[in-house]
Write an enzyme that holds these catalytic residues in place. Structure first.
Site, short mmCIF file in Angstrom:
data_model
loop_
_atom_site.label_atom_id
_atom_site.label_comp_id
_atom_site.label_asym_id
_atom_site.label_seq_id
_atom_site.Cartn_x
_atom_site.Cartn_y
_atom_site.Cartn_z
N SER A 135 -14.13 -14.19 29.02
CA SER A 135 -15.17 -15.21 29.18
C SER A 135 -14.94 -15.99 30.46
O SER A 135 -13.80 -16.19 30.90
CB SER A 135 -15.12 -16.17 27.98
N TYR A 169 -11.05 -22.00 22.52
CA TYR A 169 -11.76 -20.74 22.74
C TYR A 169 -11.34 -20.13 24.07
O TYR A 169 -11.00 -18.94 24.14
CB TYR A 169 -13.27 -20.98 22.73
#
Length: 327
Positions: free
Chosen positions: A130, A155
């Site tokens: 990501s 995350y």
């Protein structure tokens, strides 16, 4: 390799569904795995799966990668030559309130995938990272050569962990791995927890949309069809096992053109035929004001060139949204 099934984890998810469908359209055989969790409406996931199931070359397995014995049995029984690992617990905000979900899915689940690949002859593991790994970086555009050791959400930390875990397996076991740092992917069959979907839903129903940092945000919005094309090209772009270097690569997957959030809101208003009620809010924890991908490596290695203008992408997303939800 072309005749062997490709494993796509997270096949009922937004990107996983599009990648699986692109593979099927290209004549590949696909095994899709997903746990169909309730992070967002499972009915949307089942609707995606129903489309994939129309192909006789698609097989679905309902399973959880954090289940070590079941995952080991799947890999041992199928011995996938290519694995595209897109399953993960997503969402920066969710990680603030549900941290253990990320340990289970993104750490334990990914370790079980690595072990499955290591022991069962996998020739190429492609996995989702990501743009969140860039954390508090301020140098733009973000380059894969930049340091990524200051994540600002769990995350992001879990995705950075995936990258270093994959590299260690590439180094120790010569497992070819390719990590993809996705930048704000959007399009039809979008996740309902993502900003553009939330905006469209709120505008349609006359509810305020929440604009953090008072709307002063820029995002490298990337249309999902551009992403799936590059994933398919990367399957055959196996990192070489060179002496003294792990067969591992990481790429940014972005549009290389950040868009002003207020411009994108304007496009949604135009396509939906309604003005948004705007609730201007301060920056929220774990978020960053701008993302911007340097995709030179991807352009060099597989000829990646984003083809979808934001105006066309938003039009396509809204058309799907209207059709799927009867708006």
């Amino acid at each position: 390799m072309a005749e062997e099934p490709v494993l796509v984890t997270g096949a009922a998810g937004f990107i996983g569904f599009h990648v699986a469908r692109e593979l099927l359209d290209a004549g590949r055989t696909v095994v899709g795995l997903d746990n169909l969790n309730t992070y967002y409406d499972p009915a949307l996931k089942r609707a995606r799966l129903a489309l994939l199931a129309e192909s006789p070359r698609f097989t679905f397995i309902h399973g959880d990668l954090a289940d070590r014995p079941a995952t080991a049995a799947l890999f041992a029984g199928r011995r996938f030559a290519v694995v595209i690992h897109l399953a993960a617990q997503a969402g920066v905000r969710h990680s603030l309130s549900h941290p253990h979900d990320y340990a289970d899915a993104n750490l334990e689940g990914f370790l079980n995938v690595l072990e499955g690949c290591r022991h069962n002859g996998c020739m190429h593991l492609i996995y989702a990272s990501s743009s969140s790994v860039y954390g508090a970086n301020t140098k733009l555009p973000f380059s894969v050569e930049d340091r990524t050791d200051h994540p600002i959400s769990l995350y992001a930390a879990s995705k950075k962990a995936n990258e270093v875990m994959a590299h260690s397996y590439s180094h120790l076991y010569r497992l070819p791995t390719t990590g993809l740092r996705f930048f704000t992917i959007y399009g039809p069959w979008y996740r309902p927890d993502m900003a553009l979907f939330l905006f469209a839903d709120a505008i349609t129903q006359g509810r305020p949309i929440k604009l953090f940092n008072h709307g002063r945000m820029r995002r490298d919005f990337t249309y999902v069809a551009d992403v799936t094309r590059v994933v398919l090209r990367l399957i055959e772009q196996v990192p070489p096992d060179a002496t003294g270097r792990a067969p591992a690569r990481i790429y940014n997957v972005g549009n290389h053109r950040p868009e002003e959030l207020m411009h994108v809101v304007g496009l949604l208003e135009q396509e939906l035929g309604r003005a948004a009620v705007k609730d201007m809010l301060p920056m929220q924890p774990g978020d960053v004001p701008e993302t911007f991908a340097d995709v030179d490596d991807l352009m060099r290695d597989v000829g990646f060139k984003p083809e979808t203008a934001i105006e066309d992408g938003i039009r396509s997303f809204v058309a799907w949204y209207r059709s799927h939800y009867g708006v």
